[in-house]
Motif scaffolding. Structure first.
Motif, short mmCIF file in Angstrom:
data_model
loop_
_atom_site.label_atom_id
_atom_site.label_comp_id
_atom_site.label_asym_id
_atom_site.label_seq_id
_atom_site.Cartn_x
_atom_site.Cartn_y
_atom_site.Cartn_z
N THR A 32 4.18 -4.26 -7.84
CA THR A 32 5.46 -4.16 -8.54
C THR A 32 5.79 -5.54 -9.09
N LYS B 201 -0.38 -0.79 -4.52
CA LYS B 201 0.70 -0.83 -5.50
C LYS B 201 1.04 -2.29 -5.81
N THR C 30 -3.40 3.98 -1.43
CA THR C 30 -3.44 3.34 -2.74
C THR C 30 -2.86 1.94 -2.64
N SER D 133 0.85 -1.19 0.00
CA SER D 133 0.00 0.00 0.00
C SER D 133 0.88 1.24 0.00
N GLY D 134 0.32 2.32 -0.45
CA GLY D 134 1.04 3.58 -0.48
C GLY D 134 0.09 4.69 -0.06
#
Length: 93
Positions: free
Chosen positions: A80, A78, A76, A52-53
């Motif tokens: 990757t 994320k 948000t 999360s960000g």
């Protein structure tokens, strides 16, 4: 590919029933969702990591009226992609 097509593909490769495969996939997604919602991260080596960000509050514009609006801060999600996943996507044919 949608969720049902993913379940069908996994079931055909593993030999498990579609019901079992669906339950397993739902459980895996639920574990990822709960862990990331708590602020943790989930790393699947060779695939990628979920985390999360934070997005800061900011001023935006209503495209219709041009009026400034305040956009609140938000968390948000994320993803990757891992190296092996990136390499598979970028593989030359």
């Amino acid at each position: 590919m949608n969720k049902q097509e993913l379940i069908d593909a996994i079931a055909s490769q593993t030999g498990q029933s579609k019901a079992q495969t669906g339950e397993t996939l739902d459980t895996a997604l639920d574990v990822i969702r709960k862990n990331v919602a708590k602020g943790g991260s989930v790393q699947v080596i060779g695939f990628g990591s979920f985390s999360s960000g934070k997005r800061a509050a900011r001023i935006g514009r209503n495209p219709k009226t041009g009026e400034e609006i305040k956009i609140p801060a938000a968390k948000t999600v994320k993803f990757t992609a891992g190296k092996a996943f990136k390499d598979a996507v970028n593989e030359k044919k």
